[in-house]
Scaffold this motif. Structure first.
Motif, PDB file in Angstrom:
ATOM      1  N   ILE A  31       0.849  -1.318  -0.091  1.00 55.36           N
ATOM      2  CA  ILE A  31      -0.160   0.007   0.009  1.00 55.36           C
ATOM      3  C   ILE A  31       0.913   1.097   0.034  1.00 55.36           C
ATOM      4  CG2 ILE A  31      -1.644   1.185   1.249  1.00 55.36           C
ATOM      5  CD1 ILE A  31      -2.821  -1.636   2.207  1.00 55.36           C
ATOM      6  N   GLY A  32       1.884   1.088   0.810  1.00 54.77           N
ATOM      7  CA  GLY A  32       2.987   2.471   0.870  1.00 54.77           C
ATOM      8  C   GLY A  32       2.342   3.879   1.345  1.00 54.77           C
ATOM      9  N   ILE A  33       1.512   3.607   2.303  1.00 55.45           N
ATOM     10  CA  ILE A  33       1.111   5.136   2.779  1.00 55.45           C
ATOM     11  C   ILE A  33       1.674   5.301   4.218  1.00 55.45           C
ATOM     12  CG2 ILE A  33      -1.224   6.308   3.638  1.00 55.45           C
ATOM     13  CD1 ILE A  33      -2.412   4.719   1.278  1.00 55.45           C
ATOM     14  N   GLN A  34       2.373   6.085   4.360  1.00 59.92           N
ATOM     15  CA  GLN A  34       3.052   6.567   5.637  1.00 59.92           C
ATOM     16  C   GLN A  34       1.967   7.847   6.209  1.00 59.92           C
ATOM     17  OE1 GLN A  34       5.822   5.027   6.648  1.00 59.92           O
ATOM     18  NE2 GLN A  34       5.834   6.069   8.590  1.00 59.92           N
ATOM     19  N   LEU A  35       1.812   7.639   7.628  1.00 61.06           N
ATOM     20  CA  LEU A  35       0.938   8.614   8.371  1.00 61.06           C
ATOM     21  C   LEU A  35       1.613   9.518   9.376  1.00 61.06           C
ATOM     22  CD1 LEU A  35      -2.014   6.294   9.070  1.00 61.06           C
ATOM     23  CD2 LEU A  35      -1.683   7.787   6.843  1.00 61.06           C
ATOM     24  N   GLU A  36       1.212  10.601   9.696  1.00 63.83           N
ATOM     25  CA  GLU A  36       1.463  11.457  10.601  1.00 63.83           C
ATOM     26  C   GLU A  36       0.351  11.316  11.915  1.00 63.83           C
ATOM     27  OE1 GLU A  36       1.384  15.524   9.879  1.00 63.83           O
ATOM     28  OE2 GLU A  36       2.690  15.262   8.048  1.00 63.83           O
TER      29      GLU A  36
END
Length: 125
Positions: A31-36
């Protein structure tokens, strides 16, 4: 003592087992989604070869749900502030909630190729 033939067969067997294991891990899309976390679980970055890049997820989107649960309950968010192993993702953008079903796409074939070429490189060089 091991003979040269048995060493080669052992190496081939180990390489095969490792390859099968990595192929199994790659059955779900990257998926490759980085979150804050500090900013209400907003998308901080998106990998170039990940599912998120190919499905209209944008930096700054707020994650409302992953697999029907809040972002703070999802295991990869808890461990690494990123989204992986998801079947559905709900995001909020401009006060509108969009829900995406995560599935493998032929557009992500490069993910599969890069990953396995890299693993072969690591195993033999």
């Amino acid at each position: 003592m091991f003979t040269n033939k048995s060493k080669i067969l052992t190496a081939i067997l180990m390489a095969s087992i490792i390859s099968i294991y990595f192929m199994y891990l790659n059955l779900t899309p990257y998926i490759g989604i980085q979150l804050e976390k500090e900013n209400n679980y907003q998308v901080e970055s998106i990998s170039e070869i990940g599912w998120g890049r190919h499905n209209d997820i944008q930096i700054g989107d707020t994650i409302r749900a992953i697999n029907g649960q809040t972002a703070k309950e999802h295991n990869t968010v808890i461990e690494d502030n990123r989204i992986e192993n998801a079947t559905s993702i709900s995001i909020e953008r401009n006060n509108i909630v969009h829900t995406y079903q995560v599935h493998y796409s032929s557009d992500l074939t490069t993910q599969y190729i890069y990953f396995h070429c890299y693993m072969l490189y690591l195993m033999f060089f």
